[in-house]
Design a protein around this motif. Structure first.
Motif, mmCIF file in Angstrom:
data_model
loop_
_atom_site.group_PDB
_atom_site.id
_atom_site.type_symbol
_atom_site.label_atom_id
_atom_site.label_comp_id
_atom_site.label_asym_id
_atom_site.label_seq_id
_atom_site.Cartn_x
_atom_site.Cartn_y
_atom_site.Cartn_z
ATOM 1 N N THR A 1 94.383 23.076 24.224
ATOM 2 C CA THR A 1 93.793 23.082 23.549
ATOM 3 C C THR A 1 92.994 22.367 23.668
ATOM 4 O OG1 THR A 1 95.974 21.125 23.171
ATOM 5 C CG2 THR A 1 95.792 22.711 21.687
ATOM 6 N N GLY A 2 91.724 21.298 23.195
ATOM 7 C CA GLY A 2 90.840 20.200 22.919
ATOM 8 C C GLY A 2 89.258 20.992 23.549
ATOM 9 N N LEU A 3 89.190 22.684 23.517
ATOM 10 C CA LEU A 3 88.640 23.045 23.813
ATOM 11 C C LEU A 3 87.898 23.505 22.100
ATOM 12 C CD1 LEU A 3 89.875 25.835 26.197
ATOM 13 C CD2 LEU A 3 88.546 23.550 27.020
ATOM 14 N N SER A 4 86.145 23.254 22.178
ATOM 15 C CA SER A 4 85.968 23.117 20.756
ATOM 16 C C SER A 4 85.351 24.455 20.516
ATOM 17 C CB SER A 4 86.112 21.949 20.037
ATOM 18 O OG SER A 4 84.352 22.189 21.823
ATOM 19 N N ILE A 5 84.739 25.265 21.523
ATOM 20 C CA ILE A 5 83.651 26.445 21.342
ATOM 21 C C ILE A 5 83.914 27.220 22.064
ATOM 22 C CG2 ILE A 5 81.638 26.798 21.673
ATOM 23 C CD1 ILE A 5 80.533 23.777 21.383
ATOM 24 N N PHE A 6 83.875 28.553 21.286
ATOM 25 C CA PHE A 6 84.018 29.660 21.820
ATOM 26 C C PHE A 6 83.209 30.868 21.929
ATOM 27 C CE2 PHE A 6 88.092 27.986 19.695
ATOM 28 C CZ PHE A 6 88.085 27.183 21.193
ATOM 29 N N LEU B 1 81.717 43.357 17.649
ATOM 30 C CA LEU B 1 82.611 42.470 17.538
ATOM 31 C C LEU B 1 82.618 40.837 17.037
ATOM 32 C CD1 LEU B 1 84.271 43.507 20.317
ATOM 33 C CD2 LEU B 1 85.483 44.045 18.189
ATOM 34 N N LYS B 2 83.054 40.043 16.484
ATOM 35 C CA LYS B 2 82.660 38.559 16.284
ATOM 36 C C LYS B 2 83.861 37.488 16.776
ATOM 37 C CE LYS B 2 78.187 39.357 13.757
ATOM 38 N NZ LYS B 2 77.231 38.621 14.887
ATOM 39 N N ILE B 3 83.641 36.733 16.989
ATOM 40 C CA ILE B 3 84.792 35.612 17.536
ATOM 41 C C ILE B 3 84.507 34.551 16.763
ATOM 42 C CG2 ILE B 3 83.823 34.267 19.712
ATOM 43 C CD1 ILE B 3 86.469 34.640 20.393
ATOM 44 N N ASP B 4 85.629 33.844 16.027
ATOM 45 C CA ASP B 4 85.274 32.170 15.361
ATOM 46 C C ASP B 4 85.614 31.231 16.523
ATOM 47 O OD1 ASP B 4 86.222 30.175 13.722
ATOM 48 O OD2 ASP B 4 86.722 31.138 12.774
ATOM 49 N N SER B 5 83.972 30.105 16.445
ATOM 50 C CA SER B 5 84.302 29.446 17.110
ATOM 51 C C SER B 5 84.807 28.354 17.064
ATOM 52 C CB SER B 5 82.164 29.391 17.038
ATOM 53 O OG SER B 5 82.151 29.074 16.057
ATOM 54 N N LYS B 6 85.452 28.366 16.746
ATOM 55 C CA LYS B 6 86.520 27.309 16.241
ATOM 56 C C LYS B 6 87.609 27.444 16.564
ATOM 57 C CE LYS B 6 83.790 24.780 13.153
ATOM 58 N NZ LYS B 6 83.071 24.022 11.918
ATOM 59 N N THR B 7 88.315 28.678 15.869
ATOM 60 C CA THR B 7 89.369 29.073 15.895
ATOM 61 C C THR B 7 89.862 30.150 17.012
ATOM 62 O OG1 THR B 7 89.671 31.015 14.256
ATOM 63 C CG2 THR B 7 90.035 28.981 13.378
ATOM 64 N N ALA B 8 89.154 30.793 17.760
ATOM 65 C CA ALA B 8 88.835 32.107 18.852
ATOM 66 C C ALA B 8 89.990 33.044 18.106
ATOM 67 C CB ALA B 8 90.088 31.011 19.683
ATOM 68 N N GLU B 9 89.483 33.485 16.642
ATOM 69 C CA GLU B 9 89.768 34.389 16.549
ATOM 70 C C GLU B 9 89.135 35.566 16.685
ATOM 71 O OE1 GLU B 9 93.160 33.287 12.671
ATOM 72 O OE2 GLU B 9 90.859 33.647 12.526
#
Length: 551
Positions: free
Chosen positions: A33-38, A53-61
């Motif tokens: 936790t504490g990481l905000s950008i992916f 492929l895509k990654i949710d930059s907030k949830t890391a999905e």
């Protein structure tokens, strides 16, 4: 400033057989936790295949945006980055693998939509007729393997079955058969051949069409329409057509299985030859060597007929055998059992018995011998006996009367007795005659019969004439012109004699008349200067040429 906190690898799996909906969530990357950008980087994201492929930059999905084919991409290897307090510092970086799970989504595919082959009906069972090939593009072995099968055959085969053979894992299949092919039952078979893979949960398959054309083999031997016949030909003829023989054949007209070949038996002297009419298939019999009525007035021959293709039949004896069936085949003139190898004689070829009657014709008388040579002196008396020629009538009845006559006698030197053939001189022979060549005079004698039509035989008499001294020498000039001079005046003279040695030169030259102290004679020389006084001779001299001088 970049700071790498840790390095781990996380793996997600995706079944290529999934059909949607999309986007599809592959999962979430577990991170502190504490990481905000992916962010994701690599194939499928910002490298080909782009935007898969895509990654949710907030949830890391991690999300899959579209279907993916494992046969194109079996694994996608990306880099995941996590930032803290903006993009200046990388807190975490790890590898992400997206594994594509193979699904049986490719059916085997044949190289051709239609295969076609043409064969004769004569191959033995087990013969490979045609080869088919197919390919399955699935990645894994369990989905890639497939098998061939024959789904249908039209029309339904009788007394034979098509067999599908394949080499495991080769993608190749061959079609053979067991039993007996028969053109008369069907000229073409259409097969549907299927290739089915072994994939789960549902095997996939495709099919192709195989066309097998059956050409007519030689199932039927030619049969003569008649078993015997007669023909006639005059003796002495050659290269003449004397008979046509007819056959029937139930095989397809115009094929090699229908076209007949003929053979002659019993022709011990090779008097005949036979060929095939390309239109009617008849046998055409010719005389190729002259026949002689007196030698043999009747010729008996036997004609047989086969086809250009060897005779072949096949019969199924037992269907209930392992592997190939039990069959019997006939090849050529021999009957054999394929399975056991036993053999028995087949019915003989059809035959035609032909009697050729040789017709007698009036043949010319024959001299034996037909050439004779006699040697005589040229001064023989008139009526001198030279030789006798005798001719015989070769005709079998020998009833013709023969008369002898002169055929060629350019100088008229001889006569022949018309009944006996005795030849005598009719005038003096002359070896120096223009008709005598190198001492040889040639006479032709004819023997003429009284047959219908009349025929003539010929003989040759060569007369060698021995020379005698029967010709006086003569001068080549009878008159010579000379010029009166103060000095000696010479002139050349030459003597000639047509007789041969020793009856020709050298000659004796003699001056006649008032020549004393006026003329003299010398052997021939080139110039007067070459003739010194010591070579002067008397008025008589033996030589072939001479020089006469006036002084």
């Amino acid at each position: 400033m970049r700071q790498k906190r840790n390095w781990v690898i996380e793996t997600f799996s995706f079944d290529e057989g999934y059909n949607g909906p999309f986007p599809f969530c592959l999962g979430k990357i577990n991170i502190a936790t504490g990481l905000s950008i992916f962010e994701l980087h690599g194939p499928g994201s910002d490298e080909e295949p782009m935007n898969l492929l895509k990654i949710d930059s907030k949830t890391a999905e991690v999300w899959l945006m579209n279907p993916v084919d494992r046969e194109e991409y079996d694994i996608l290897m990306l880099i995941f980055q996590a930032f803290k307090n903006g993009k200046d510092v990388i807190d975490t970086e790890l590898g992400i693998n997206i594994e594509i799970i193979d699904t049986n989504d490719n059916k085997p595919k044949f190289d051709n939509e239609i295969y076609e082959v043409t064969i004769e009906e004569t191959p033995l069972q087990g013969t490979e007729l045609i080869n088919v090939t197919a390919t399955d593009h699935d990645s894994t072995e369990e989905n890639r393997k497939f098998s061939f099968s024959i789904e249908s055959v039209k029309p339904t085969p009788q007394n034979f079955e098509f067999i599908m053979n394949e080499v495991p894992d080769s993608g190749n299949g061959t079609i053979s058969f067991k039993g007996c092919l028969d053109h008369e039952k069907a000229q073409k078979y259409t097969l549907i051949v299927k290739a089915t893979d072994h994939g789960q949960p549902k095997p996939l398959s495709s099919s192709t069409t195989v066309i097998i054309n059956i050409e007519d083999g030689n199932r039927h031997l030619p049969v003569f329409t008649e078993q015997k016949g007669q023909a006639s030909v005059k003796e002495g003829l050659q290269d003449v057509l004397i008979s046509r023989v007819h056959v029937t054949d139930k095989d397809t007209r115009g094929t090699r299985a229908w076209k007949a070949k003929y053979k002659i038996q019993g022709d011990t002297n090779s008097n005949f030859r036979i060929d095939t009419d390309p239109v009617t298939n008849e046998g055409r019999l010719y005389v190729q060597k002259k026949l002689d009525y007196e030698d043999d007035p009747v010729k008996n021959i036997v004609i047989t007929s086969e086809n250009e293709n060897p005779y072949f039949t096949c019969k199924v004896m037992d269907h209930n055998t392992d592997g190939l069936w039990k069959i019997e085949t006939v090849n050529g003139n021999t009957f054999s059992e394929a399975q056991s190898g036993t053999r028995r004689e087949e019915t003989r070829l059809s035959t035609y018995h032909l009697t050729v009657n040789v017709e007698d014709v009036n043949e010319p008388p024959v001299f034996d011998p037909s050439n004779k040579t006699v040697t005589v002196f040229e001064d023989v008396a008139l009526g001198y006996y030279l030789e006798t020629f005798t001719a015989k009538d070769p005709d079998i009845n020998g009833a013709n009367h023969i008369q002898y006559i002169i055929g060629e006698d350019p100088a008229g030197y001889v006569t022949v007795d018309s009944k006996s053939g005795e030849i005598t001189t009719s005038k003096n022979l002359d070896r120096e005659s223009q008709f005598v060549k190198d001492g040889l005079y040639v006479v032709k004698i004819y023997a003429v019969d009284n047959g219908e039509p009349s025929q003539t035989g010929a003989a040759t008499l060569s007369i060698k004439i021995i020379d005698i001294n029967d010709n006086a020498p003569s001068l080549d000039k009878s008159i010579i012109d000379m010029c009166q001079q103060d000095k000696i005046s010479p002139v050349n003279i030459t003597a000639l004699d047509p007789d041969e040695e020793p009856y020709s030169g050298p000659f004796l030259f003699k001056l006649l008349g008032d020549f004393k102290n006026k003329w003299r004679i010398h052997p021939e020389i080139e110039t007067v200067d070459d003739f010194p006084e010591i070579f002067y001779f008397n008025h008589e001299q033996e030589t072939s040429g001479a020089k006469i001088e006036k002084y």
